[in-house]
Design a protein around this motif. Structure first.
Motif, PDB file in Angstrom:
ATOM      1  N   GLY A 196       0.822  -1.199   0.000  1.00 24.05           N
ATOM      2  CA  GLY A 196       0.000   0.000   0.000  1.00 24.05           C
ATOM      3  C   GLY A 196       0.858   1.250   0.000  1.00 24.05           C
ATOM      4  O   GLY A 196       0.720   2.140  -0.845  1.00 24.05           O
ATOM      5  N   TYR A 197       1.767   1.317   0.959  1.00 19.28           N
ATOM      6  CA  TYR A 197       2.725   2.410   1.070  1.00 19.28           C
ATOM      7  C   TYR A 197       4.091   1.811   1.371  1.00 19.28           C
ATOM      8  O   TYR A 197       4.205   0.643   1.754  1.00 19.28           O
ATOM      9  CB  TYR A 197       2.337   3.382   2.188  1.00 19.28           C
ATOM     10  CG  TYR A 197       1.065   4.150   1.926  1.00 19.28           C
ATOM     11  CD1 TYR A 197       1.094   5.359   1.225  1.00 19.28           C
ATOM     12  CD2 TYR A 197      -0.163   3.679   2.379  1.00 19.28           C
ATOM     13  CE1 TYR A 197      -0.077   6.069   0.987  1.00 19.28           C
ATOM     14  CE2 TYR A 197      -1.340   4.375   2.131  1.00 19.28           C
ATOM     15  CZ  TYR A 197      -1.284   5.568   1.444  1.00 19.28           C
ATOM     16  OH  TYR A 197      -2.441   6.265   1.203  1.00 19.28           O
ATOM     17  N   ALA A 198       5.128   2.603   1.216  1.00 15.90           N
ATOM     18  CA  ALA A 198       6.479   2.130   1.545  1.00 15.90           C
ATOM     19  C   ALA A 198       7.413   3.319   1.659  1.00 15.90           C
ATOM     20  O   ALA A 198       7.142   4.407   1.128  1.00 15.90           O
ATOM     21  CB  ALA A 198       6.994   1.157   0.487  1.00 15.90           C
ATOM     22  N   GLU A 199       8.505   3.100   2.360  1.00 22.78           N
ATOM     23  CA  GLU A 199       9.643   4.011   2.312  1.00 22.78           C
ATOM     24  C   GLU A 199      10.755   3.306   1.553  1.00 22.78           C
ATOM     25  O   GLU A 199      10.914   2.090   1.655  1.00 22.78           O
ATOM     26  CB  GLU A 199      10.104   4.392   3.720  1.00 22.78           C
ATOM     27  CG  GLU A 199       9.137   5.341   4.396  1.00 22.78           C
ATOM     28  CD  GLU A 199       9.521   5.713   5.812  1.00 22.78           C
ATOM     29  OE1 GLU A 199       9.072   6.775   6.272  1.00 22.78           O
ATOM     30  OE2 GLU A 199      10.237   4.927   6.472  1.00 22.78           O
ATOM     31  N   ALA A 200      11.511   4.092   0.783  1.00 20.58           N
ATOM     32  CA  ALA A 200      12.533   3.514  -0.081  1.00 20.58           C
ATOM     33  C   ALA A 200      13.928   3.874   0.423  1.00 20.58           C
ATOM     34  O   ALA A 200      14.137   4.955   0.987  1.00 20.58           O
ATOM     35  CB  ALA A 200      12.360   4.013  -1.514  1.00 20.58           C
ATOM     36  N   PHE A 201      14.856   2.970   0.178  1.00 18.74           N
ATOM     37  CA  PHE A 201      16.234   3.142   0.628  1.00 18.74           C
ATOM     38  C   PHE A 201      17.197   2.731  -0.482  1.00 18.74           C
ATOM     39  O   PHE A 201      16.843   2.007  -1.417  1.00 18.74           O
ATOM     40  CB  PHE A 201      16.491   2.314   1.887  1.00 18.74           C
ATOM     41  CG  PHE A 201      15.633   2.716   3.054  1.00 18.74           C
ATOM     42  CD1 PHE A 201      16.062   3.690   3.940  1.00 18.74           C
ATOM     43  CD2 PHE A 201      14.377   2.156   3.236  1.00 18.74           C
ATOM     44  CE1 PHE A 201      15.252   4.084   5.010  1.00 18.74           C
ATOM     45  CE2 PHE A 201      13.571   2.533   4.306  1.00 18.74           C
ATOM     46  CZ  PHE A 201      14.006   3.502   5.189  1.00 18.74           C
ATOM     47  N   PHE A 202      18.436   3.163  -0.327  1.00 18.58           N
ATOM     48  CA  PHE A 202      19.481   2.908  -1.307  1.00 18.58           C
ATOM     49  C   PHE A 202      20.681   2.322  -0.560  1.00 18.58           C
ATOM     50  O   PHE A 202      21.085   2.854   0.481  1.00 18.58           O
ATOM     51  CB  PHE A 202      19.885   4.210  -2.003  1.00 18.58           C
ATOM     52  CG  PHE A 202      18.722   4.913  -2.656  1.00 18.58           C
ATOM     53  CD1 PHE A 202      18.539   4.871  -4.016  1.00 18.58           C
ATOM     54  CD2 PHE A 202      17.789   5.611  -1.883  1.00 18.58           C
ATOM     55  CE1 PHE A 202      17.460   5.519  -4.615  1.00 18.58           C
ATOM     56  CE2 PHE A 202      16.712   6.254  -2.473  1.00 18.58           C
ATOM     57  CZ  PHE A 202      16.550   6.205  -3.850  1.00 18.58           C
ATOM     58  N   ALA A 203      21.239   1.250  -1.083  1.00 17.41           N
ATOM     59  CA  ALA A 203      22.366   0.598  -0.422  1.00 17.41           C
ATOM     60  C   ALA A 203      23.474   0.356  -1.431  1.00 17.41           C
ATOM     61  O   ALA A 203      23.214  -0.025  -2.584  1.00 17.41           O
ATOM     62  CB  ALA A 203      21.934  -0.716   0.206  1.00 17.41           C
ATOM     63  N   THR A 204      24.710   0.574  -1.007  1.00 21.36           N
ATOM     64  CA  THR A 204      25.856   0.325  -1.882  1.00 21.36           C
ATOM     65  C   THR A 204      26.577  -0.969  -1.534  1.00 21.36           C
ATOM     66  O   THR A 204      27.315  -1.492  -2.356  1.00 21.36           O
ATOM     67  CB  THR A 204      26.854   1.491  -1.797  1.00 21.36           C
ATOM     68  OG1 THR A 204      27.248   1.676  -0.428  1.00 21.36           O
ATOM     69  CG2 THR A 204      26.227   2.781  -2.301  1.00 21.36           C
ATOM     70  N   LYS A 205      26.367  -1.467  -0.318  1.00 21.46           N
ATOM     71  CA  LYS A 205      27.029  -2.710   0.073  1.00 21.46           C
ATOM     72  C   LYS A 205      26.140  -3.448   1.074  1.00 21.46           C
ATOM     73  O   LYS A 205      25.831  -2.926   2.145  1.00 21.46           O
ATOM     74  CB  LYS A 205      28.385  -2.443   0.719  1.00 21.46           C
ATOM     75  CG  LYS A 205      29.151  -3.707   1.077  1.00 21.46           C
ATOM     76  CD  LYS A 205      30.448  -3.395   1.826  1.00 21.46           C
ATOM     77  CE  LYS A 205      31.447  -2.720   0.912  1.00 21.46           C
ATOM     78  NZ  LYS A 205      32.763  -2.559   1.606  1.00 21.46           N
ATOM     79  N   VAL A 206      25.720  -4.668   0.714  1.00 20.83           N
ATOM     80  CA  VAL A 206      24.879  -5.490   1.580  1.00 20.83           C
ATOM     81  C   VAL A 206      25.454  -6.902   1.588  1.00 20.83           C
ATOM     82  O   VAL A 206      25.666  -7.493   0.519  1.00 20.83           O
ATOM     83  CB  VAL A 206      23.411  -5.536   1.094  1.00 20.83           C
ATOM     84  CG1 VAL A 206      22.583  -6.459   1.983  1.00 20.83           C
ATOM     85  CG2 VAL A 206      22.806  -4.136   1.088  1.00 20.83           C
ATOM     86  N   LEU A 207      25.719  -7.439   2.773  1.00 20.60           N
ATOM     87  CA  LEU A 207      26.186  -8.817   2.892  1.00 20.60           C
ATOM     88  C   LEU A 207      24.973  -9.732   2.974  1.00 20.60           C
ATOM     89  O   LEU A 207      24.121  -9.571   3.855  1.00 20.60           O
ATOM     90  CB  LEU A 207      27.043  -8.984   4.141  1.00 20.60           C
ATOM     91  CG  LEU A 207      27.477 -10.410   4.476  1.00 20.60           C
ATOM     92  CD1 LEU A 207      28.383 -10.982   3.389  1.00 20.60           C
ATOM     93  CD2 LEU A 207      28.161 -10.466   5.845  1.00 20.60           C
ATOM     94  N   VAL A 208      24.866 -10.680   2.064  1.00 25.42           N
ATOM     95  CA  VAL A 208      23.794 -11.660   2.076  1.00 25.42           C
ATOM     96  C   VAL A 208      24.341 -12.961   2.647  1.00 25.42           C
ATOM     97  O   VAL A 208      25.238 -13.572   2.088  1.00 25.42           O
ATOM     98  CB  VAL A 208      23.238 -11.895   0.647  1.00 25.42           C
ATOM     99  CG1 VAL A 208      22.134 -12.955   0.684  1.00 25.42           C
ATOM    100  CG2 VAL A 208      22.710 -10.603   0.071  1.00 25.42           C
ATOM    101  N   GLU A 209      23.828 -13.344   3.801  1.00 28.86           N
ATOM    102  CA  GLU A 209      24.280 -14.580   4.445  1.00 28.86           C
ATOM    103  C   GLU A 209      23.368 -15.727   4.012  1.00 28.86           C
ATOM    104  O   GLU A 209      22.160 -15.680   4.225  1.00 28.86           O
ATOM    105  CB  GLU A 209      24.284 -14.430   5.964  1.00 28.86           C
ATOM    106  CG  GLU A 209      25.305 -13.409   6.470  1.00 28.86           C
ATOM    107  CD  GLU A 209      25.401 -13.400   7.976  1.00 28.86           C
ATOM    108  OE1 GLU A 209      24.561 -14.062   8.637  1.00 28.86           O
ATOM    109  OE2 GLU A 209      26.307 -12.737   8.505  1.00 28.86           O
ATOM    110  N   LEU A 210      23.942 -16.746   3.415  1.00 31.01           N
ATOM    111  CA  LEU A 210      23.190 -17.902   2.940  1.00 31.01           C
ATOM    112  C   LEU A 210      23.412 -19.049   3.902  1.00 31.01           C
ATOM    113  O   LEU A 210      24.500 -19.610   4.000  1.00 31.01           O
ATOM    114  CB  LEU A 210      23.654 -18.286   1.537  1.00 31.01           C
ATOM    115  CG  LEU A 210      23.556 -17.187   0.485  1.00 31.01           C
ATOM    116  CD1 LEU A 210      24.110 -17.673  -0.843  1.00 31.01           C
ATOM    117  CD2 LEU A 210      22.123 -16.721   0.330  1.00 31.01           C
TER     118      LEU A 210
END
Length: 211
Positions: A196-210
Motif C-alpha cells: 500500500g505504502y512504503a519508504e525507499a532506501f538505497f544501499a551500496t554494500k549489503v552482505l547476504v548470508e546464505l
C-alpha cells in the motif's frame, strides 16, 4: 519478491540527519514500524539546526520511541561542507559509544549538499553496520531508483504524516510541505514493491548470508 529480514534479536539503530526533520521525513514510517520491537534502541544524531528546531525533532522522535537518545551538533544549515572536519570528528566521537546494527542516513547523491555530506560519511565511520540511505523529496526533482523498500500499511503512513505536521510547526508554511507530497511518495514506493505504502532506501554494500 524475496524479502530480507532483520535478525530476531534486540537491535540498535542509528539515524543520521543533516537537518532536524530529515530522519522523520526519510524513515519515520520505518521507525514507527520497528518501535514495538523488543529491546529496540534508537540513537538519532542531527548535524544542523537551531535549539527550537532541535526541540521539534526531539519531541517527534520521543513520540516514536520514548527511550530514544538524541544528539544535535547545531552547525549552520546549508553550510555543512564548510565544516567537513567538525562533522567527521563529531561522527567519529559518536562512534566510540554508538555501535549500531543498522544506520539510516541520507543518500550519498542527494541534491542537497548537507544531505550528501552526512550520507557519504556514514559508511566511512560505521563500516561494520548495514547502512541504508533514505530519500527526502525536494523541489530539485531529486528522485532516484531505490534498491530496498520497507512496506508500510495505510495506518502507519498516515501516522507518519500526522507526526510530521504535529511536531514541525516551523515547516508548515513551506509550499512543498503537505500531506499529498508525503503520502504520494510513499504510495509510489508502495506500488513499486507491491504494498500500500512504503519508504525507499538505497544501499551500496549489503552482505547476504546464505544458511
Amino acid at each position: 519478491m524475496l524479502g530480507l529480514l532483520l535478525p530476531d534479536r534486540p537491535l540498535h539503530l542509528l539515524c543520521l540527519g543533516a537537518h532536524p526533520d530529515d530522519v522523520e521525513i526519510g524513515c519515520g514510517g520505518t521507525l514507527l514500524t520497528l518501535a514495538d520491537r523488543p529491546g529496540l534502541q534508537i540513537t538519532a544524531a542531527v548535524l544542523t539546526g537551531t535549539p527550537d528546531r532541535a526541540a521539534e525533532s526531539t519531541r517527534a522522535l520521543e513520540e516514536i520511541l520514548p527511550s530514544v537518545k538524541t544528539h544535535f551538533l547545531g552547525l549552520p544549515d546549508g553550510r555543512l561542507p564548510d565544516h567537513w572536519g567538525e562533522v567527521k570528528q563529531d561522527l567519529e566521537d559518536l562512534s566510540r559509544e554508538c555501535r549500531p546494527d543498522l544506520v539510516l542516513a541520507p543518500r550519498v547523491d542527494d541534491a542537497h549538499q548537507d544531505h550528501r555530506l552526512v550520507g557519504s560519511l556514514a559508511p566511512t565511520v560505521w563500516r561494520d553496520a548495514l547502512t541504508l540511505h533514505y530519500e527526502i523529496p525536494k523541489w530539485d526533482g531529486d528522485v532516484a531508483a531505490p534498491s530496498h523498500y520497507v512496506a508500510l500499511d495505510a495506518e502507519t503512513g498516515r501516522r507518519k504524516v500526522d507526526l510530521l505536521n504535529r511536531h514541525f510547526p516551523s515547516q508548515l508554511a513551506h509550499d512543498w510541505w503537505d500531506d499529498e507530497l508525503f503520502l504520494g511518495l510513499m504510495r509510489v514506493r508502495g506500488m513499486e514493491c507491491r504494498a500500500g505504502y512504503a519508504e525507499a532506501f538505497f544501499a551500496t554494500k549489503v552482505l547476504v548470508e546464505l544458511r
